[in-house]
Design a protein around this motif. Sequence first.
Motif, PDB file in Angstrom:
ATOM      1  N   GLU A 280       0.556  -1.245  -0.146  1.00 59.76           N
ATOM      2  CA  GLU A 280      -0.013   0.119  -0.090  1.00 59.76           C
ATOM      3  C   GLU A 280       0.944   1.359   0.087  1.00 59.76           C
ATOM      4  OE1 GLU A 280      -4.065   1.726   2.488  1.00 59.76           O
ATOM      5  OE2 GLU A 280      -2.288   0.576   3.472  1.00 59.76           O
ATOM      6  N   GLU A 281       1.816   1.373   0.857  1.00 58.55           N
ATOM      7  CA  GLU A 281       2.884   2.528   0.942  1.00 58.55           C
ATOM      8  C   GLU A 281       3.649   2.796  -0.317  1.00 58.55           C
ATOM      9  OE1 GLU A 281       5.127   1.561   4.346  1.00 58.55           O
ATOM     10  OE2 GLU A 281       3.585   1.939   5.943  1.00 58.55           O
ATOM     11  N   TYR A 282       3.978   1.509  -1.139  1.00 61.15           N
ATOM     12  CA  TYR A 282       4.573   1.768  -2.307  1.00 61.15           C
ATOM     13  C   TYR A 282       3.600   2.144  -3.435  1.00 61.15           C
ATOM     14  CZ  TYR A 282       9.099   1.418  -0.351  1.00 61.15           C
ATOM     15  OH  TYR A 282      10.415   1.330   0.272  1.00 61.15           O
ATOM     16  N   GLY A 283       2.132   2.417  -3.218  1.00 61.57           N
ATOM     17  CA  GLY A 283       1.280   2.611  -4.385  1.00 61.57           C
ATOM     18  C   GLY A 283       1.163   1.324  -5.280  1.00 61.57           C
ATOM     19  N   LEU A 284       1.499   0.106  -4.774  1.00 57.18           N
ATOM     20  CA  LEU A 284       1.264  -1.253  -5.381  1.00 57.18           C
ATOM     21  C   LEU A 284      -0.140  -1.830  -5.461  1.00 57.18           C
ATOM     22  CD1 LEU A 284       4.818  -2.381  -4.971  1.00 57.18           C
ATOM     23  CD2 LEU A 284       4.098  -1.215  -6.992  1.00 57.18           C
TER      24      LEU A 284
ATOM     25  N   GLY B 217      -2.891  -7.822 -14.866  1.00 61.94           N
ATOM     26  CA  GLY B 217      -3.046  -8.984 -13.913  1.00 61.94           C
ATOM     27  C   GLY B 217      -1.452  -9.414 -13.332  1.00 61.94           C
ATOM     28  N   SER B 218      -0.308  -8.563 -14.020  1.00 60.48           N
ATOM     29  CA  SER B 218       0.867  -8.948 -13.337  1.00 60.48           C
ATOM     30  C   SER B 218       1.181  -8.626 -11.831  1.00 60.48           C
ATOM     31  CB  SER B 218       2.064  -8.126 -14.224  1.00 60.48           C
ATOM     32  OG  SER B 218       2.969  -8.167 -13.871  1.00 60.48           O
ATOM     33  N   VAL B 219       1.792  -9.512 -11.174  1.00 61.28           N
ATOM     34  CA  VAL B 219       2.166  -9.357  -9.853  1.00 61.28           C
ATOM     35  C   VAL B 219       3.668  -9.214  -9.912  1.00 61.28           C
ATOM     36  CG1 VAL B 219       0.055 -10.861  -9.035  1.00 61.28           C
ATOM     37  CG2 VAL B 219       2.487 -11.923  -9.375  1.00 61.28           C
ATOM     38  N   ARG B 220       4.235  -9.087 -10.687  1.00 61.05           N
ATOM     39  CA  ARG B 220       5.864  -9.126 -10.797  1.00 61.05           C
ATOM     40  C   ARG B 220       6.168  -7.939  -9.842  1.00 61.05           C
ATOM     41  NH1 ARG B 220       8.438 -12.578 -14.339  1.00 61.05           N
ATOM     42  NH2 ARG B 220       6.823 -13.967 -15.592  1.00 61.05           N
ATOM     43  N   GLU B 221       5.527  -6.822  -9.984  1.00 60.87           N
ATOM     44  CA  GLU B 221       6.318  -5.715  -9.356  1.00 60.87           C
ATOM     45  C   GLU B 221       5.984  -6.013  -7.756  1.00 60.87           C
ATOM     46  OE1 GLU B 221       5.416  -1.568 -11.417  1.00 60.87           O
ATOM     47  OE2 GLU B 221       4.135  -3.243 -12.330  1.00 60.87           O
ATOM     48  N   LEU B 222       5.264  -6.668  -7.354  1.00 51.35           N
ATOM     49  CA  LEU B 222       4.968  -7.022  -5.918  1.00 51.35           C
ATOM     50  C   LEU B 222       6.066  -7.988  -5.285  1.00 51.35           C
ATOM     51  CD1 LEU B 222       1.103  -7.949  -6.085  1.00 51.35           C
ATOM     52  CD2 LEU B 222       2.311  -5.615  -5.495  1.00 51.35           C
ATOM     53  N   VAL B 223       6.881  -8.537  -6.183  1.00 49.84           N
ATOM     54  CA  VAL B 223       7.656  -9.620  -5.675  1.00 49.84           C
ATOM     55  C   VAL B 223       8.856  -8.890  -4.921  1.00 49.84           C
ATOM     56  CG1 VAL B 223       9.382 -11.568  -6.452  1.00 49.84           C
ATOM     57  CG2 VAL B 223       7.200 -11.110  -7.625  1.00 49.84           C
ATOM     58  N   GLU B 224       9.435  -8.006  -5.258  1.00 50.19           N
ATOM     59  CA  GLU B 224      10.716  -7.462  -4.608  1.00 50.19           C
ATOM     60  C   GLU B 224      10.301  -7.316  -3.041  1.00 50.19           C
ATOM     61  OE1 GLU B 224      14.160  -4.019  -4.478  1.00 50.19           O
ATOM     62  OE2 GLU B 224      12.499  -4.163  -6.152  1.00 50.19           O
TER      63      GLU B 224
END
Length: 146
Positions: free
Chosen positions: A49-53, A110-117
């Motif tokens: 949430e804090e990173y706007g994701l 639907g990509s979740v890749r930006e959530l992975v890090e």
Amino acid sequence: MVITNDWAARNLVNVLLPQLAAVPGGNGGRVRFHRIAADQLRRLWRAWEEYGLLRLVLRYDGDFVPRTIASDPRQPGYNVLSNHAYGVAFDINARWNGYGVQAALVGQEGSVRELVELANIHGFYWGGHWPQPIQDGMHFEWAREA
């Protein structure tokens, strides 16, 4: 599959994730998760949430489910309990990140890749990093204390 003892009562807790309240499948933000990882789960969702994701989470597709890894007895792992059965895994955006197929790429719906890090930083592993044919891009699981 049925859990026949008090394992679930002793180990699972209800976790409120306000970030999921309006997400389809998010059960009003209420999830069942293992007590040892509940605080990390809350921190992960706050970080997203804090990173706007959170805009990337289009659908929540579940957490605790007492089941084996594969639902087909012809598949490897059929008799192995899923991490969902231990209450340490959850799925998001399953429609776009199916089991055994390449997960949606960054920029695709639907990509979740930006959530992975951030997930990795918070002690969660992404199933999209598993080798083919068992890649599971919808799947995140608690892997370590963070």
